[in-house]
Design an enzyme around this catalytic site. Sequence first.
Site, PDB file in Angstrom:
ATOM      1  N   ARG A   1       2.614   5.444  10.042  1.00 57.72           N
ATOM      2  CA  ARG A   1       3.067   5.609   8.934  1.00 57.72           C
ATOM      3  C   ARG A   1       1.917   5.575   8.000  1.00 57.72           C
ATOM      4  NH1 ARG A   1       3.528   2.568   4.381  1.00 57.72           N
ATOM      5  NH2 ARG A   1       5.293   3.028   2.923  1.00 57.72           N
TER       6      ARG A   1
ATOM      7  N   GLU B   1       3.308   8.798   3.731  1.00 56.75           N
ATOM      8  CA  GLU B   1       3.900   7.934   2.562  1.00 56.75           C
ATOM      9  C   GLU B   1       3.313   8.655   1.348  1.00 56.75           C
ATOM     10  OE1 GLU B   1       4.536   4.729  -0.182  1.00 56.75           O
ATOM     11  OE2 GLU B   1       2.680   5.019   0.529  1.00 56.75           O
TER      12      GLU B   1
ATOM     13  N   HIS C   1      -7.108   1.675   1.821  1.00 57.66           N
ATOM     14  CA  HIS C   1      -7.791   0.604   1.369  1.00 57.66           C
ATOM     15  C   HIS C   1      -7.642  -0.649   2.344  1.00 57.66           C
ATOM     16  CE1 HIS C   1      -3.585   0.434  -0.273  1.00 57.66           C
ATOM     17  NE2 HIS C   1      -3.533  -0.665   0.513  1.00 57.66           N
TER      18      HIS C   1
ATOM     19  N   ASP D   1       0.430  -7.918  -0.519  1.00 60.38           N
ATOM     20  CA  ASP D   1       1.242  -6.971  -1.000  1.00 60.38           C
ATOM     21  C   ASP D   1       2.113  -6.298   0.405  1.00 60.38           C
ATOM     22  OD1 ASP D   1       2.129  -4.804  -2.062  1.00 60.38           O
ATOM     23  OD2 ASP D   1       0.444  -3.517  -1.593  1.00 60.38           O
TER      24      ASP D   1
ATOM     25  N   HIS E   1      11.703  -0.435   1.159  1.00 59.16           N
ATOM     26  CA  HIS E   1      11.067  -1.814   0.739  1.00 59.16           C
ATOM     27  C   HIS E   1      10.512  -1.412  -0.736  1.00 59.16           C
ATOM     28  CE1 HIS E   1       7.486   0.557   1.669  1.00 59.16           C
ATOM     29  NE2 HIS E   1       6.696  -0.329   1.395  1.00 59.16           N
ATOM     30  N   ASP E   2      10.059  -0.511  -1.068  1.00 59.45           N
ATOM     31  CA  ASP E   2       9.631  -0.434  -2.438  1.00 59.45           C
ATOM     32  C   ASP E   2      10.592   0.012  -3.525  1.00 59.45           C
ATOM     33  OD1 ASP E   2       6.847  -0.534  -2.037  1.00 59.45           O
ATOM     34  OD2 ASP E   2       6.566   1.365  -1.119  1.00 59.45           O
TER      35      ASP E   2
ATOM     36  N   ASP F   1      -0.191   5.117   5.029  1.00 59.93           N
ATOM     37  CA  ASP F   1       0.381   4.631   3.666  1.00 59.93           C
ATOM     38  C   ASP F   1      -0.580   5.293   2.468  1.00 59.93           C
ATOM     39  OD1 ASP F   1       1.399   2.411   2.283  1.00 59.93           O
ATOM     40  OD2 ASP F   1      -0.652   1.896   2.157  1.00 59.93           O
TER      41      ASP F   1
ATOM     42  N   ARG G   1      10.029  -6.529  -6.228  1.00 52.12           N
ATOM     43  CA  ARG G   1      10.498  -5.608  -5.073  1.00 52.12           C
ATOM     44  C   ARG G   1      10.897  -6.834  -3.967  1.00 52.12           C
ATOM     45  NH1 ARG G   1       5.227  -2.010  -3.881  1.00 52.12           N
ATOM     46  NH2 ARG G   1       4.385  -4.090  -4.209  1.00 52.12           N
TER      47      ARG G   1
ATOM     48  N   GLN H   1      -7.260  -5.244  -2.894  1.00 49.00           N
ATOM     49  CA  GLN H   1      -7.156  -4.016  -1.907  1.00 49.00           C
ATOM     50  C   GLN H   1      -8.053  -3.116  -2.347  1.00 49.00           C
ATOM     51  OE1 GLN H   1      -2.921  -3.825  -3.098  1.00 49.00           O
ATOM     52  NE2 GLN H   1      -2.275  -3.534  -1.129  1.00 49.00           N
TER      53      GLN H   1
HETATM   54  C1  GLC Z   1       2.596   1.578  -0.360  1.00 48.20           C
HETATM   55  C2  GLC Z   1       3.628   0.739   0.250  1.00 48.20           C
HETATM   56  C3  GLC Z   1       3.678  -0.379  -1.067  1.00 48.20           C
HETATM   57  C4  GLC Z   1       2.387  -0.729  -1.256  1.00 48.20           C
HETATM   58  C5  GLC Z   1       1.333   0.284  -1.591  1.00 48.20           C
HETATM   59  C6  GLC Z   1      -0.181  -0.095  -1.381  1.00 48.20           C
HETATM   60  O1  GLC Z   1       3.037   2.394  -1.350  1.00 48.20           O
HETATM   61  O2  GLC Z   1       4.941   1.032   0.228  1.00 48.20           O
HETATM   62  O3  GLC Z   1       4.655  -1.419  -0.610  1.00 48.20           O
HETATM   63  O4  GLC Z   1       2.421  -1.603  -2.385  1.00 48.20           O
HETATM   64  O5  GLC Z   1       1.378   1.346  -0.492  1.00 48.20           O
HETATM   65  O6  GLC Z   1      -0.447  -0.448  -0.099  1.00 48.20           O
END
Ligand code: GLC
Length: 712
Positions: free
Chosen positions: A260, A304, A162, A119, A373-374, A262, A498, A230
Amino acid sequence: MIEKINPALRNKAIEYWSDFQFIFKTLYPNSEERDLLDIIETINTAYLNRKDSLKEIDKKRELVKDWHLDQKWVATMLYVDLYAGNIKEMENHLTYLRELGINYVHLMPLLEPREGQADGGYAVKNFRKVNAKLGSNDDLIALIDKMHAEDQIIAIDFVMNHTAKEHEWAQSILKGESRFKNYYYLYPNRSIPDQYERTLPEVFPDFAPGNFTYQEEINQWVWTTFNEYQWDLNYSEPKVFNAMLGEMLFLANLGVDILRLDAVPFLWKKMGTNCQNQEEAVMLLVAYKYLIQLVAPGVLFKSEAIVAPNDIIRYLGAGGYEGKACEIGYNATLMNHLWHAIACENTMLLRTTLSKLPPIPPSSTWINYIRCHDDIGWGISDQNAADVGQNGHETRMFCSAFYTGQWKNSFAQGYNFQIDKSNGESRISGSTAALIGIQKSFIENKKEDLAHAINRFKLLHGVIFFLRGIPLVYAGDEIGHLNNFDYLKDTEKREDNRWLHRPVMDWNKAKLRNELGTVENVLFNIIANFSKRRKETQCLHGNAKETIISLKCNTIFCVEKSLKEENLLLVANFSCDFQLITKLELPEKWQGKSFKEVISSTSYLYQGDTLIIPPYGILWLKEITEKVSHLKAYRLKMEVQTVPGESVYFIENVSTASIDEKIRNITCYWVDDLGWHVDLNLVQGEWLSYHWVKMYGNTLIEKSKDFYYHAM
Ligand code: GLC
């Protein structure tokens, strides 16, 4: 218990510990004293391991607590391998970033991931080790030191929701050991997972349907919100809280400035809910914030949380935790509403949504971005759509149709990402250049369309560089990276589109930035110019007051900023026609003036009683005042003796002796052999009264008598 905390932290602990304990006990009513003692041990160890140079940075940032609100910050985010090859090579690109005015770099996940699909690095195997393919921990530390020396800051991901299935905790469980068995959510059969599934949405319905994965080795179901590899951590277990605190502080001690965090909406699970945005998820961040403020106060949290507008801001502390949660958050609401506005050439939904959002706490700020990136999710709420006479579902369907080129007159060439089978809604992948129309105009070889596309690029970036927050330019956008299909050749990436907008940085294309007339040259200069103008414009500081102005013309987005004496007006035309604004529509202070247009640094005038805004035109208007033109820079010396560790602050007004904003805002600097100085912009001929204050940490050591200065 507090006496167990390292004496050097004792004073601060008095400030934070009881609040921390309260929130910890609320989260973990059944926790034991041992749990708190373990946490103290973690913070003591981390404090001992924190380098002096980082403690120095902490000290400075504690004095200027709103340092991240400064308009000087301009961010990017990039994958180290795709951008530079490895961490050492990153150093060679710092000059390029500087050219763009970028001084805040988010390095995408760089800790040791699992082998194979990971990922994009968000499946971490070891939080304490940099991915060997990118370099070593020492390489990262060296890069950070180098960047700090040049006043650049660095953010890295802390993937806290995770771990990879290959992480030692998960592996221990798979081996049948019991030590970490409560670290994840494990179920012996489908009974409880099925009950949860009734209310759980799916994040990756296409390639990772469901939220639980069967683990044959142990005959159990494990909670996996994202991919099957994950494993969601069980934060209802105090030991997980402490273990992840240790990992977090370890990363902070590498010297990163921003973590950051996540996927924070998913941190807390509750039966019968969608297990997102639970109050406890916010409380967890608040608890971590208390502890990081104790040990590494210079380190900020960036959340995030790509969720509904009213939920996003909760991670910034809005709604009860002001100043106590994350300092920075992704402004997904702005991002997706900007894309909506430019597709339908209408700013009503954008204006309405932003106007209805409760204010974010004064100590927090946004990351304002167009692309990252998403994928882009259409976080447009049904209610907000209804407020402008639209149906939420239809609006979101329109956005996807438009950005996949299925709508008449669409300029976009994006792709659906994860279609929700229950309602047909989907998210979108694709690079900025592909979504904004640059790619289509190339393919169709239409010069006029290219001009419009470039203007749209400028418009959207002009908005994010203006509004409250740190603007972020997704790496490669500044040279117009198109959709890239190389990922289809890679078995680890091919399922996930992506990667269309995560290409290897094209340094040959980047060279074209120096060739006049190329698209790369135009786009690059648009960004570099926005950075420059933003940094020069005091009124773009995060402390400025921001007001959305509702004009009759619904294609225009207009926002006023005010800070002290300065005012600035954003006028952005989201349509590809000329638009007019009459004087009387604007607040009175803007009616009789001639302006300076900041982006182009030219003057701007009413044509009669009207402002004429060209297609996709964007203006940052500033009043032209006499005062500004007479400002001159002065350097004042402070007559004060200090010992190492003390700092000096300049206070412009004799009545402001307490520790308030002014003390923090005007910091003196030390010049060897010459003493303490401060730089000021003053109007020639004006008198100034001031005094200085000497501080040691948060303690006031000495305050001067009043001084007067005549700016000659
Ligand atoms: C966040 C990341 C994304 C990832 C997800 C799971 O949203 O930006 O790219 O797939 O977390 O870790």
